[in-house]
Write an enzyme that holds these catalytic residues in place. Structure first.
Site, PDB file in Angstrom:
ATOM      1  CG  LEU A 305      -1.976  -1.075   1.320  1.00 49.61           C
ATOM      2  CD1 LEU A 305      -2.665  -1.023   2.679  1.00 49.61           C
ATOM      3  CD2 LEU A 305      -2.995  -0.934   0.201  1.00 49.61           C
ATOM      4  N   GLY A 306       2.045   1.168   0.586  1.00 48.00           N
ATOM      5  CA  GLY A 306       2.925   2.326   0.658  1.00 48.00           C
ATOM      6  C   GLY A 306       4.253   1.939   1.262  1.00 48.00           C
ATOM      7  N   GLY A 308       7.711   3.730   3.479  1.00 47.35           N
ATOM      8  CA  GLY A 308       8.179   4.888   4.227  1.00 47.35           C
ATOM      9  C   GLY A 308       9.460   4.585   4.954  1.00 47.35           C
ATOM     10  N   GLY A 309       9.864   5.513   5.807  1.00 47.30           N
ATOM     11  CA  GLY A 309      11.122   5.374   6.512  1.00 47.30           C
ATOM     12  C   GLY A 309      11.147   4.222   7.492  1.00 47.30           C
ATOM     13  CG  PHE A 310       9.112   4.130  10.823  1.00 47.51           C
ATOM     14  CD1 PHE A 310      10.116   4.116  11.773  1.00 47.51           C
ATOM     15  CD2 PHE A 310       8.361   5.278  10.678  1.00 47.51           C
ATOM     16  CE1 PHE A 310      10.361   5.215  12.570  1.00 47.51           C
ATOM     17  CE2 PHE A 310       8.593   6.384  11.466  1.00 47.51           C
ATOM     18  CZ  PHE A 310       9.601   6.362  12.412  1.00 47.51           C
ATOM     19  CB  VAL A 313       2.006  -0.032   4.723  1.00 46.51           C
ATOM     20  CG1 VAL A 313       0.623  -0.381   5.271  1.00 46.51           C
ATOM     21  CG2 VAL A 313       2.739   0.868   5.702  1.00 46.51           C
ATOM     22  CE  LYS A 327       3.969   1.860   9.269  1.00 41.89           C
ATOM     23  NZ  LYS A 327       4.659   2.339   8.053  1.00 41.89           N
ATOM     24  CG  ASP A 422       8.116  11.246   8.898  1.00 46.43           C
ATOM     25  OD1 ASP A 422       8.269  12.337   8.308  1.00 46.43           O
ATOM     26  OD2 ASP A 422       8.181  10.145   8.320  1.00 46.43           O
TER      27      ASP A 422
END
Length: 634
Positions: A305-306, A308-310, A313, A327, A422
């Site tokens: 779905l996406g 990011g920095g962590f 997802v 996630k 963030d």
């Protein structure tokens, strides 16, 4: 001869009747009281979607029914039918389900009084009857629910005195009685989180913090898996006359033994699944890696779905049809053990607010850290700003206020407070009603439980990082305020932070460009062209002023999130703007705002917010420019 035949036939008839009597008595079971109670509940509810369709009053085993969860001992421990348009009343027979631990009937149209019998459930831990039409008083015997931890009765029509007996429930950690017609006073509670907003007879004489409404929670998501059913149809054994009484009894006993053996095997398989997947921490569910691997199709790229920095997802779907967002955290090799990880998760789970993304559960192992959240059908603000049709102005304003309330709760009402670190459009999600939901809060600490001598990089997103955080590594609530100001500019312009200024070939710092247009009263040049003329110019100007206040160079000059909420709601903006406008720092930021010095002693000038220098950067990429220690609150 005739007499002998008659005697033989009578004896044979008696034996045949005895055969059927013994067979039926051995193979039948007494009616399950849990079945009886559940059928009574079903009969008093109107079920337009047929979710109780397979509830059979002649069944001896309710564990095969939908909306029911059972223990390994084949006892009903969960009843959950949220958002099923149920109406009618809740039967007092629920009090006969003495092993119930979870009752989740929120978001229906159930009316009438809350049955006092529900207070006789000694093992009940979760009771959610929110968003229904219950009326009357809350049962005074509610304090008998000695194991209750989570109670939501908000958004009903309950009246009468505030039940003081609630304060006697020792393990109660969450209580929401908002938006009813209760009257005070409100006693002190052991609950760490409670909400009584929207009760006029309480709130008109209570302290503002009690009735702020800031602790309203997202609905608790209870996963109630249907257990595999036992065989319920008993074979009607019609024995031939010639086999005789003895053979009939033997066959009947053999059939019953086989049936009970199969039932035990089925229950063992169910127990194995529950112990793997339902080892929860409070209201959090502990998932196995295998469950999440299957739900996300092996964490395939198609499920992403996406990013990011962590970490990435993924969209996940369980066997019961529940859709979630998973996630998968990266960089887990340096994190602490399961105990510390779960402690941090518990703290995150206590941050419950309608504008915060609710954590459903987690998976923790030596090599994996995964977090499970509700699936947000409308995606993120970042994705919606680029989608068609464009978000209208009223929706954008609603998103701004919702996100501000979520951050206000994290900063000023959560104990301990949580700094997001963030804040950006990609981390503000939208539910089915386009209500803003702040996600990814608390994750920085989950990934930074290193020893004290080990340093970690500044985490954030280019274009959203406050200057003091980038230069010193020290974060505070005002770091989030800066990021929120950038978010407001994105809502106004429809562009990502790094796109500001590019649209007009502006080569300077983007905030200077925005301030320049505002000073020249050219606000219309900032507004997203997709809005056309369907926006309120005054409201846009006010939101722009709030954004500029939030992005001031010095953290001390930025407002708190509580003040931001007030200004967005139309209270105090003019005074705050006038005071800030008098400061010379407002329009003339220090040059160090755009110049930073690297730790190796070499000066490296970077236009942090200009169009040059970051033209090829991705907005979701975490900035790891400098290794420096993070400190401060969570």
């Amino acid at each position: 001869m005739v007499v002998m035949k008659l005697i033989t036939m009578k004896i044979f008839s008696v034996l045949l009747l005895l055969c059927f009597f013994v067979t039926c008595s051995l193979s039948s079971e007494p009616r399950n009281p849990e079945v009886e109670a559940l059928i009574n509940i079903k009969n008093e509810l109107h079920d337009p979607h047929g979710v109780f369709k397979n509830w059979d009053e002649f069944s001896v085993d309710p564990c095969s029914w939908t909306m029911i969860s059972c223990s390994s001992d084949n006892l009903v421990i969960g009843l959950g039918a949220p958002s099923q348009s149920l109406s009618g009343t809740l039967s007092g027979s629920i009090g006969n389900l003495t092993n119930l631990r979870q009752v989740s009937l929120q978001n229906n149209n159930i009316s009438g009084k809350i049955p006092p019998e529900i207070c006789s459930l000694p093992k009940l831990q979760t009771l959610d009857l929110s968003n229904n039409r219950f009326s009357g008083e809350i049962p005074g015997s509610v304090n008998q629910l000695s194991n209750l931890q989570y109670l939501r009765l908000n958004n009903n029509s309950l009246s009468g005195p505030f039940p003081a007996s609630l304060s006697q429930i020792p393990h109660l950690s969450f209580l929401d009685l908002s938006y009813n017609n209760l009257r005070g006073p409100v006693p002190k509670f052991p609950a760490r989180t409670f909400n009584v907003a929207g009760n006029p007879l309480i709130c008109k004489n209570s302290l503002p913090e009690i009735c702020s409404g800031s602790i309203s929670a997202s609905p608790l998501s209870v996963s109630l898996r249907s257990s595999s059913g036992r065989r319920t149809n008993i074979l009607a054994v019609a024995l031939g006359v010639s086999l005789g009484f003895a053979v009939s009894v033997i066959l009947s006993l053999g059939f019953i033994w086989y049936r009970k053996k199969q039932r035990r095997l089925t229950m063992l398989r169910i127990s194995d699944k529950q112990e793997e997947g339902l080892l929860g921490l409070g209201n959090l569910r502990s998932f196995t890696f295998r469950e999440l691997h299957v739900a996300t199709d092996g964490f395939s790229s198609k499920s992403i779905l996406g990013a990011g920095g962590f970490g990435n997802v993924y969209r996940g779907k369980f066997g019961d049809g529940t859709v979630v967002a998973v996630k998968r955290l990266k960089d887990v090799n340096g994190t602490s053990g399961n105990s510390q990880f779960r402690t941090e998760l518990e703290m995150i789970s206590l941050a419950v607010h309608r504008n915060l993304l609710r954590l459903i559960g987690y998976c923790a192992s030596s090599s994996e850290r995964l977090l499970v959240y509700p699936y947000m059908s409308n995606g993120s603000v970042a994705s919606r700003l680029k989608a068609k049709p464009a978000l209208d102005w009223n929706t954008r304003k609603k998103i701004a206020i919702g996100a501000a309330r979520g951050l206000f709760y994290l900063h000023e009402q959560c104990d301990p407070k949580i700094i997001h670190r963030d804040v950006k459009a990609a981390n503000i999600l939208l539910d089915e009603y386009f209500e803003a939901v702040v996600g990814d809060f608390g994750l920085a600490k989950l990934l930074n439980h290193e020893d004290s001598h080990v340093t970690t990089a500044v985490r954030g997103t280019v274009g959203h990082i406050a200057p003091e955080y980038l230069s010193t590594g020290q974060s505070s609530e005002k770091t989030d305020v800066f990021g929120f100001g950038i978010l407001l500019l994105e809502l106004i312009t429809g562009m990502r932070a790094l796109e500001f200024g590019k649209s007009v070939s502006q080569k300077g710092a983007m905030l200077e460009w925005v301030r320049k247009l505002h000073k020249e009263m050219k606000v219309e040049e900032l507004v997203d062209r997709e809005l056309g003329t369907t926006y309120d110019r005054i409201e846009v100007g006010e939101m722009l002023q709030v954004a500029l206040l939030c992005t001031q160079f010095l953290p001390a000059h930025r407002p708190k999130m509580s003040e931001v909420v007030q200004m967005l709601e139309g209270d105090g903006l003019a005074e705050r703007w006038a005071a800030s406008h008098d400061h010379s720092h407002f329009y003339h930021a220090n040059m160090s705002y755009r110049t930073i010095t690297s730790t190796d002693g070499n000066n490296q000038t970077k236009h942090l917010f200009g169009s040059s220098g970051f033209e090829d950067e991705d907005d979701n990429q975490a900035l790891d420019s400098f290794a420096m220690e993070l400190s401060g609150p969570r």
